[in-house]
Design a protein around this motif. Structure first.
Motif, mmCIF file in Angstrom:
data_model
loop_
_atom_site.group_PDB
_atom_site.id
_atom_site.type_symbol
_atom_site.label_atom_id
_atom_site.label_comp_id
_atom_site.label_asym_id
_atom_site.label_seq_id
_atom_site.Cartn_x
_atom_site.Cartn_y
_atom_site.Cartn_z
ATOM 1 N N UNK A 4 32.530 3.116 -9.306
ATOM 2 C CA UNK A 4 32.171 1.867 -9.963
ATOM 3 C C UNK A 4 30.772 1.404 -9.582
ATOM 4 N N UNK A 5 29.994 2.279 -8.930
ATOM 5 C CA UNK A 5 28.607 1.924 -8.627
ATOM 6 C C UNK A 5 27.846 1.833 -9.939
ATOM 7 N N UNK A 6 26.945 0.864 -10.113
ATOM 8 C CA UNK A 6 26.237 0.683 -11.379
ATOM 9 C C UNK A 6 25.556 1.941 -11.908
ATOM 10 N N UNK A 31 32.189 -5.216 -16.681
ATOM 11 C CA UNK A 31 32.983 -5.752 -15.574
ATOM 12 C C UNK A 31 32.166 -5.760 -14.286
ATOM 13 N N UNK A 32 31.417 -4.680 -14.042
ATOM 14 C CA UNK A 32 30.576 -4.608 -12.848
ATOM 15 C C UNK A 32 29.470 -5.643 -12.852
ATOM 16 N N UNK A 33 28.929 -5.909 -14.021
ATOM 17 C CA UNK A 33 27.853 -6.898 -14.156
ATOM 18 C C UNK A 33 28.373 -8.318 -13.937
ATOM 19 N N UNK A 34 29.550 -8.615 -14.448
ATOM 20 C CA UNK A 34 30.103 -9.966 -14.353
ATOM 21 C C UNK A 34 30.640 -10.279 -12.957
ATOM 22 N N UNK A 35 31.044 -9.282 -12.226
ATOM 23 C CA UNK A 35 31.523 -9.486 -10.869
ATOM 24 C C UNK A 35 32.956 -9.975 -10.799
ATOM 25 N N UNK A 36 33.795 -9.197 -10.136
ATOM 26 C CA UNK A 36 35.179 -9.589 -9.935
ATOM 27 C C UNK A 36 36.119 -9.230 -11.074
ATOM 28 N N UNK A 37 35.594 -8.824 -12.196
ATOM 29 C CA UNK A 37 36.436 -8.449 -13.336
ATOM 30 C C UNK A 37 36.819 -6.982 -13.243
ATOM 31 N N UNK A 38 37.999 -6.654 -13.754
ATOM 32 C CA UNK A 38 38.459 -5.281 -13.862
ATOM 33 C C UNK A 38 38.803 -4.988 -15.310
ATOM 34 N N UNK A 39 38.508 -3.770 -15.757
ATOM 35 C CA UNK A 39 38.823 -3.336 -17.113
ATOM 36 C C UNK A 39 40.290 -2.909 -17.155
ATOM 37 N N UNK A 45 41.008 -5.527 -22.260
ATOM 38 C CA UNK A 45 40.477 -6.775 -21.732
ATOM 39 C C UNK A 45 39.899 -6.599 -20.334
ATOM 40 N N UNK A 46 38.957 -7.472 -20.029
ATOM 41 C CA UNK A 46 38.411 -7.610 -18.689
ATOM 42 C C UNK A 46 39.166 -8.769 -18.059
ATOM 43 N N UNK A 47 39.686 -8.577 -16.854
ATOM 44 C CA UNK A 47 40.487 -9.625 -16.234
ATOM 45 C C UNK A 47 40.043 -9.864 -14.797
ATOM 46 N N UNK A 48 40.107 -11.144 -14.420
ATOM 47 C CA UNK A 48 39.739 -11.524 -13.051
ATOM 48 C C UNK A 48 40.712 -12.591 -12.559
ATOM 49 N N UNK A 49 41.214 -12.370 -11.359
ATOM 50 C CA UNK A 49 42.024 -13.386 -10.698
ATOM 51 C C UNK A 49 41.053 -14.384 -10.106
ATOM 52 N N UNK A 50 41.111 -15.586 -10.563
ATOM 53 C CA UNK A 50 40.225 -16.622 -10.024
ATOM 54 C C UNK A 50 40.916 -17.203 -8.788
ATOM 55 N N UNK A 51 40.888 -18.484 -8.619
ATOM 56 C CA UNK A 51 41.508 -19.089 -7.440
ATOM 57 C C UNK A 51 43.005 -19.287 -7.666
ATOM 58 N N UNK A 52 43.793 -18.953 -6.679
ATOM 59 C CA UNK A 52 45.235 -19.199 -6.720
ATOM 60 C C UNK A 52 45.935 -18.565 -7.903
ATOM 61 N N UNK A 56 41.421 -15.188 -15.483
ATOM 62 C CA UNK A 56 40.474 -15.254 -16.592
ATOM 63 C C UNK A 56 40.514 -13.928 -17.344
ATOM 64 N N UNK A 57 40.547 -14.009 -18.672
ATOM 65 C CA UNK A 57 40.667 -12.813 -19.503
ATOM 66 C C UNK A 57 39.596 -12.827 -20.584
ATOM 67 N N UNK A 58 38.844 -11.743 -20.662
ATOM 68 C CA UNK A 58 37.863 -11.549 -21.734
ATOM 69 C C UNK A 58 38.418 -10.428 -22.605
ATOM 70 N N UNK A 59 38.814 -10.776 -23.815
ATOM 71 C CA UNK A 59 39.420 -9.805 -24.730
ATOM 72 C C UNK A 59 38.325 -9.119 -25.548
#
Length: 132
Positions: A4-6, A31-39, A45-52, A56-59
């Motif tokens: 996952x290195x750029x 996903x790598x550019x946005x930080x914390x998101x996984x494909x 979708x790109x998804x990220x567990x935010x707080x608690x 967040x989901x980017x479809x």
């Protein structure tokens, strides 16, 4: 497993030819550019567990015209924020909220980008009418 290195993601994107491979590599780069998101390939979708309990989901949506060896296109179709605690509260207090299907009880906010495509004006500045 792919790195996952750029630099490796960009090389993977450049080498990809099939639409599914291009979209996977492009989404991984995003996903790598946005930080914390996984494909999440299965949900496109790109998804990220935010707080608690927030997620967040980017479809993403691919073009039906994508073909190997040609321009391959995908767009951000929607952004959605889910909060499991909010969903639990809505289930516990149905008299204080609007009835929703279970699949959307946890949605905090959602935005769709399925708007008509923008046309870019390519005329030189000197040929454009002045702004008023």
């Amino acid at each position: 497993m792919n790195s996952t290195r750029p630099d490796n993601l960009i090389a993977r994107l450049i080498q990809a030819d099939k639409p599914a491979d291009v979209i996977d590599a492009g989404a991984a780069c995003l996903a790598g550019t946005l930080g914390g998101f996984e494909w999440v390939r299965s949900r496109h979708s790109l998804e990220r567990r935010a707080s608690g309990s927030c997620r967040e989901v980017i479809q993403l949506e691919k073009s039906k015209w994508n073909r190997s060896g040609h321009l391959i296109k995908f767009i951000v179709a929607s952004l959605t924020v889910f909060d499991d605690d909010l969903g639990a509260w809505r289930r516990a207090h149905p008299e204080l909220t609007v009835h929703r299907p279970e699949s959307v009880e946890s949605i905090v906010c959602s935005s769709s980008f399925l708007e008509p495509e923008c046309v870019v004006n390519r005329r030189p500045k000197s040929a454009r009418p002045p702004l008023r």
